[in-house]
Design an enzyme around this catalytic site. Structure first.
Site, PDB file in Angstrom:
ATOM      1  N   GLU A   1       6.112  -0.686  -2.027  1.00 62.33           N
ATOM      2  CA  GLU A   1       5.487  -2.165  -2.367  1.00 62.33           C
ATOM      3  C   GLU A   1       6.355  -2.964  -1.978  1.00 62.33           C
ATOM      4  O   GLU A   1       6.403  -3.972  -1.326  1.00 62.33           O
ATOM      5  CB  GLU A   1       5.485  -1.984  -3.800  1.00 62.33           C
ATOM      6  CG  GLU A   1       4.119  -2.949  -4.275  1.00 62.33           C
ATOM      7  CD  GLU A   1       3.934  -3.130  -5.799  1.00 62.33           C
ATOM      8  OE1 GLU A   1       4.304  -1.937  -6.432  1.00 62.33           O
ATOM      9  OE2 GLU A   1       3.300  -4.130  -6.196  1.00 62.33           O
TER      10      GLU A   1
ATOM     11  N   ARG B   1      10.407  14.273 -10.284  1.00 59.74           N
ATOM     12  CA  ARG B   1       9.543  15.021 -11.096  1.00 59.74           C
ATOM     13  C   ARG B   1       8.770  16.250 -10.436  1.00 59.74           C
ATOM     14  O   ARG B   1       8.020  17.104 -11.331  1.00 59.74           O
ATOM     15  CB  ARG B   1       8.591  13.827 -11.956  1.00 59.74           C
ATOM     16  CG  ARG B   1       9.406  13.377 -13.046  1.00 59.74           C
ATOM     17  CD  ARG B   1       8.718  11.920 -13.371  1.00 59.74           C
ATOM     18  NE  ARG B   1       8.971  10.818 -12.460  1.00 59.74           N
ATOM     19  CZ  ARG B   1       8.660   9.978 -12.310  1.00 59.74           C
ATOM     20  NH1 ARG B   1       7.155   9.841 -13.008  1.00 59.74           N
ATOM     21  NH2 ARG B   1       8.715   9.082 -11.465  1.00 59.74           N
TER      22      ARG B   1
HETATM   23  P1  AMP Z   1       2.542   6.468  -4.559  1.00 62.66           P
HETATM   24  O1  AMP Z   1       3.352   6.747  -3.220  1.00 62.66           O
HETATM   25  O2  AMP Z   1       1.986   5.203  -4.392  1.00 62.66           O
HETATM   26  O3  AMP Z   1       1.528   7.597  -4.415  1.00 62.66           O
HETATM   27  O4  AMP Z   1       3.367   6.601  -5.854  1.00 62.66           O
HETATM   28  C1  AMP Z   1       3.597   8.159  -6.139  1.00 62.66           C
HETATM   29  C2  AMP Z   1       5.016   8.461  -6.591  1.00 62.66           C
HETATM   30  O5  AMP Z   1       5.386   7.037  -7.632  1.00 62.66           O
HETATM   31  C3  AMP Z   1       5.114   9.531  -7.578  1.00 62.66           C
HETATM   32  O6  AMP Z   1       6.445  10.301  -7.176  1.00 62.66           O
HETATM   33  C4  AMP Z   1       5.167   9.204  -9.037  1.00 62.66           C
HETATM   34  O7  AMP Z   1       6.070   9.855  -9.798  1.00 62.66           O
HETATM   35  C5  AMP Z   1       5.580   7.651  -8.862  1.00 62.66           C
HETATM   36  N1  AMP Z   1       4.545   6.727  -9.461  1.00 62.66           N
HETATM   37  C6  AMP Z   1       3.808   5.464  -8.980  1.00 62.66           C
HETATM   38  N2  AMP Z   1       3.114   5.226  -9.788  1.00 62.66           N
HETATM   39  C7  AMP Z   1       3.452   5.733 -10.982  1.00 62.66           C
HETATM   40  C8  AMP Z   1       3.095   5.404 -12.703  1.00 62.66           C
HETATM   41  N3  AMP Z   1       2.136   4.417 -12.728  1.00 62.66           N
HETATM   42  N4  AMP Z   1       3.720   6.268 -13.421  1.00 62.66           N
HETATM   43  C9  AMP Z   1       4.576   7.171 -13.097  1.00 62.66           C
HETATM   44  N5  AMP Z   1       5.107   7.512 -11.959  1.00 62.66           N
HETATM   45  C10 AMP Z   1       4.468   6.761 -10.907  1.00 62.66           C
END
Ligand code: AMP
Length: 173
Positions: A98, A61
């Site tokens: 995770e 995205r």
């Molecule tokens: P993080 O590494 O935990 O900051 O997660 C970010 C990545 O995971 C991004 O590329 C987001 O597109 C996806 N992502 C994580 N949580 C969500 C959510 N609640 N809704 C949509 N995309 C998410």
């Protein structure tokens, strides 16, 4: 359209892709021409003074926002992709999710030292993905002039992992 109207165009999908996650669906914003334009214009106006040379977008995205933003800023676009997708020699970073690990890659010659780079993704959650990408960019000795997201999930405190960098998000939860 105002920035505050953009929230109306994001759809919550409970328990996707798994139990307990509320997925922020941006496809509803993308298909609305005024909302998509407003999002890109707001990101671009925040960074227009930074003389951005390359927008780095994170698969998948981050490509959508990154490419439109690069066009608007008059910058080049550089993809960071999942393992095994880029055709030329790559540098990679492996980081903790995770559950399990993930690997992201950039072409080894994508960025010159001191190139002015803006990194873009759709959403900041825990900050793990962006921290890994920042490591990739820093290894190429490029200068990170900004980190941009459409959405920040503030309750996950991802920003605390991205200290000392100019972070900007349009919509916060
Ligand atoms: P993080 O590494 O935990 O900051 O997660 C970010 C990545 O995971 C991004 O590329 C987001 O597109 C996806 N992502 C994580 N949580 C969500 C959510 N609640 N809704 C949509 N995309 C998410």
């Amino acid at each position: 359209m105002k920035i505050t109207d953009l929230k109306k165009h994001i759809r919550d999908i409970p328990n996707f892709p798994k139990e307990g996650i509320v997925f922020k669906d941006i496809s509803t914003l993308l298909k609305h021409k005024d909302a998509f334009k407003k999002a890109i214009d707001a990101l671009a106006s925040n960074f227009k003074k930074e003389k951005v040379q390359y927008v780095v977008g994170i698969e998948a995205r981050g490509f959508i926002f990154g490419a439109a933003l690069a066009y608007k800023l008059g910058a080049g676009f550089v993809p960071v992709r999942k393992k095994g997708k880029l055709p030329y020699k790559t540098k990679s970073v492996t980081y903790q999710l995770e559950y399990g690990m993930d690997t992201l890659e950039i072409h080894e010659d994508a960025l010159k030292p001191n190139a002015r780079v803006l990194i873009v993704d759709d959403l900041l959650a825990t900050g793990g993905t962006m921290t890994a990408v920042i490591d990739l960019i820093k290894a190429q000795k490029a200068k990170i002039v900004g980190v941009a997201f459409l959405i920040e999930l503030q309750f996950l405190k991802g920003k605390e992992h991205l200290k000392d960098l100019p972070i900007y998000s349009i919509i916060q939860y």
